[in-house]
Design an enzyme around this catalytic site. Structure first.
Site, mmCIF file in Angstrom:
data_model
loop_
_atom_site.group_PDB
_atom_site.id
_atom_site.type_symbol
_atom_site.label_atom_id
_atom_site.label_comp_id
_atom_site.label_asym_id
_atom_site.label_seq_id
_atom_site.Cartn_x
_atom_site.Cartn_y
_atom_site.Cartn_z
ATOM 1 N N LYS A 84 -3.241 13.588 2.413
ATOM 2 C CA LYS A 84 -2.128 13.968 1.104
ATOM 3 C C LYS A 84 -0.977 15.083 2.761
ATOM 4 O O LYS A 84 -0.119 14.758 3.026
ATOM 5 C CB LYS A 84 -1.780 14.352 0.439
ATOM 6 N N TYR A 118 -9.162 13.515 -0.790
ATOM 7 C CA TYR A 118 -7.451 13.122 -1.348
ATOM 8 C C TYR A 118 -6.671 13.924 -0.280
ATOM 9 O O TYR A 118 -5.672 14.362 0.276
ATOM 10 C CB TYR A 118 -7.498 12.973 -2.953
HETATM 11 P P1 NAP Z 1 -2.244 3.991 -9.246
HETATM 12 O O1 NAP Z 1 -2.037 2.982 -10.266
HETATM 13 O O2 NAP Z 1 -3.420 3.739 -8.726
HETATM 14 O O3 NAP Z 1 -1.600 2.709 -7.987
HETATM 15 C C1 NAP Z 1 -2.060 2.829 -6.900
HETATM 16 C C2 NAP Z 1 -1.529 1.394 -6.105
HETATM 17 O O4 NAP Z 1 -1.528 1.452 -4.631
HETATM 18 C C3 NAP Z 1 -1.222 0.230 -6.779
HETATM 19 O O5 NAP Z 1 -0.703 -0.517 -7.228
HETATM 20 C C4 NAP Z 1 -2.559 -0.541 -5.701
HETATM 21 O O6 NAP Z 1 -2.460 -1.779 -5.490
HETATM 22 C C5 NAP Z 1 -2.314 -0.018 -4.124
HETATM 23 N N1 NAP Z 1 -3.175 0.234 -3.562
HETATM 24 C C6 NAP Z 1 -4.346 0.596 -3.525
HETATM 25 N N2 NAP Z 1 -5.312 0.840 -1.854
HETATM 26 C C7 NAP Z 1 -4.031 0.122 -1.390
HETATM 27 C C8 NAP Z 1 -4.668 -0.645 0.040
HETATM 28 N N3 NAP Z 1 -5.259 -0.696 0.826
HETATM 29 N N4 NAP Z 1 -3.507 -1.737 0.161
HETATM 30 C C9 NAP Z 1 -2.909 -1.475 -0.640
HETATM 31 N N5 NAP Z 1 -2.318 -1.052 -1.624
HETATM 32 C C10 NAP Z 1 -3.674 -0.101 -1.999
HETATM 33 O O7 NAP Z 1 -1.945 5.348 -8.943
HETATM 34 P P2 NAP Z 1 -0.111 5.854 -8.712
HETATM 35 O O8 NAP Z 1 -1.274 6.699 -9.794
HETATM 36 O O9 NAP Z 1 0.575 4.956 -8.899
HETATM 37 O O10 NAP Z 1 0.080 6.953 -7.244
HETATM 38 C C11 NAP Z 1 0.799 5.626 -6.361
HETATM 39 C C12 NAP Z 1 0.261 6.613 -5.293
HETATM 40 O O11 NAP Z 1 1.114 8.704 -5.926
HETATM 41 C C13 NAP Z 1 -0.355 6.987 -4.595
HETATM 42 O O12 NAP Z 1 -0.592 7.201 -3.274
HETATM 43 C C14 NAP Z 1 -0.968 8.454 -5.132
HETATM 44 O O13 NAP Z 1 -1.877 9.242 -4.352
HETATM 45 C C15 NAP Z 1 0.136 9.107 -5.296
HETATM 46 N N6 NAP Z 1 -0.070 9.928 -6.654
HETATM 47 C C16 NAP Z 1 0.111 10.281 -8.010
HETATM 48 C C17 NAP Z 1 -0.528 10.486 -8.446
HETATM 49 C C18 NAP Z 1 -0.602 10.674 -10.064
HETATM 50 O O14 NAP Z 1 -0.167 11.775 -10.680
HETATM 51 N N7 NAP Z 1 -0.227 9.618 -10.790
HETATM 52 C C19 NAP Z 1 0.519 12.695 -8.324
HETATM 53 C C20 NAP Z 1 0.530 13.247 -6.577
HETATM 54 C C21 NAP Z 1 0.761 11.517 -6.078
HETATM 55 P P3 NAP Z 1 -4.125 -2.648 -5.643
HETATM 56 O O15 NAP Z 1 -4.684 -2.763 -6.417
HETATM 57 O O16 NAP Z 1 -3.579 -3.510 -6.515
HETATM 58 O O17 NAP Z 1 -4.319 -2.782 -3.893
#
Ligand code: NAP
Length: 245
Positions: free
Chosen positions: A157, A153
């Site tokens: 990133k 991961y």
């Molecule tokens: P999440 O709730 O798990 O949502 C992830 C989203 O990505 C879902 O809409 C999922 O939809 C979609 N997705 C996953 N694989 C995919 C694929 N192959 N093609 C198209 N869509 C895909 O995650 P989140 O926490 O909202 O995170 C969103 C972004 O922020 C990510 O890039 C994550 O790495 C980043 N981030 C999150 C955090 C945190 O603390 N939450 C911190 C730093 C960065 P489907 O499953 O329907 O495809």
């Protein structure tokens, strides 16, 4: 200032991507919402329309080239242009290095890094011709700091930051800006699996004393998508409560 622009958001079906989509639509942006889960996307589009906004769902996997190309083509076919691309789709497959399986490495790199590359390459074609565009890549604070148990991961990133800066240099003369956001710990499905103890330990490392909300990230996207950020490119904006400075 954002009204009537067209924005593509990947990973829009839940969490941060959903909050970004709702926030953009609230500013009058036409949102092209993408993810793999069709029901979740349709519920998002319905929510945006109930709030008086405009959105369309395009189902696809960002790691599949044909799906990434189709996403951009559908946006252009539906709304005639692409002003903003938010590369937010992301997954985790955590595990310590010595036990990490090739499949876990490949799945995370394919979605988080190759997926962004495929969408950027497809969108850049249209944005370059338009002579305007905003590309916003959602990276992570652990791409800057590293994190035990997340080599795949963190590599994806950190790679996204190199991709951001390189493409920012390539597209600047076309008036296309490319920036990255590095969220810290944001309350979503991705962080929900944490135990209370882990959550408390995490909060202690955050100078502002709380985990982030999806809207904290969405607000930064609104700024980077707007005309107010027109002289900002190749930058990394931390939304992390001060946990990394
Ligand atoms: P999440 O709730 O798990 O949502 C992830 C989203 O990505 C879902 O809409 C999922 O939809 C979609 N997705 C996953 N694989 C995919 C694929 N192959 N093609 C198209 N869509 C895909 O995650 P989140 O926490 O909202 O995170 C969103 C972004 O922020 C990510 O890039 C994550 O790495 C980043 N981030 C999150 C955090 C945190 O603390 N939450 C911190 C730093 C960065 P489907 O499953 O329907 O495809």
């Amino acid at each position: 200032m954002l009204a009537d622009k067209v924005a593509i958001v990947t990973g829009a079906s839940r969490g941060i991507g959903r909050a970004i989509s709702v926030a953009l639509a609230g500013q009058g942006v036409k949102v092209v919402a993408s993810a793999r889960n069709v029901e979740a996307l349709e519920s998002l589009v319905a929510e945006i329309k109930t709030l008086g906004g405009e959105a369309v769902a395009v189902v696809g996997d960002v790691a599949v080239e044909a799906d990434a190309n189709n996403l951009i083509e559908q946006a252009v076919a539906t709304y005639g242009r692409v002003d903003v691309l938010v590369n937010n789709a992301g997954i985790t497959r955590d595990g310590l290095l010595l036990r990490m399986k090739n499949d876990d490495w490949d799945a995370v790199l394919d979605t988080n890094l190759k997926g962004a590359f495929l969408c950027i390459r497809a969108a850049a074609k249209f944005m370059s011709k338009q002579r305007s565009g905003r590309i916003i890549n959602i990276s992570s604070v652990v791409g800057e700091m590293g994190n035990a148990g997340q080599a795949n991961y963190c590599a994806s990133k950190a790679g996204l930051l190199g991709l951001t800066k390189s493409v920012a240099r390539e597209l600047a003369r076309r008036n296309v800006t490319v920036n990255a956001i590095t969220p810290g710990f944001i309350v979503t499905d991705m962080t929900e699996q944490m135990t209370d103890k882990a959550r408390e330990a995490m909060t202690e490392q955050i100078p502002l004393g709380r985990l982030g909300e999806a809207d904290d990230v969405a607000n930064a996207v609104l700024f980077l998508a707007s005309d107010q950020s027109s002289y900002i490119t190749g930058q990394v904006l931390g939304i992390n409560g001060g946990m990394y400075m």
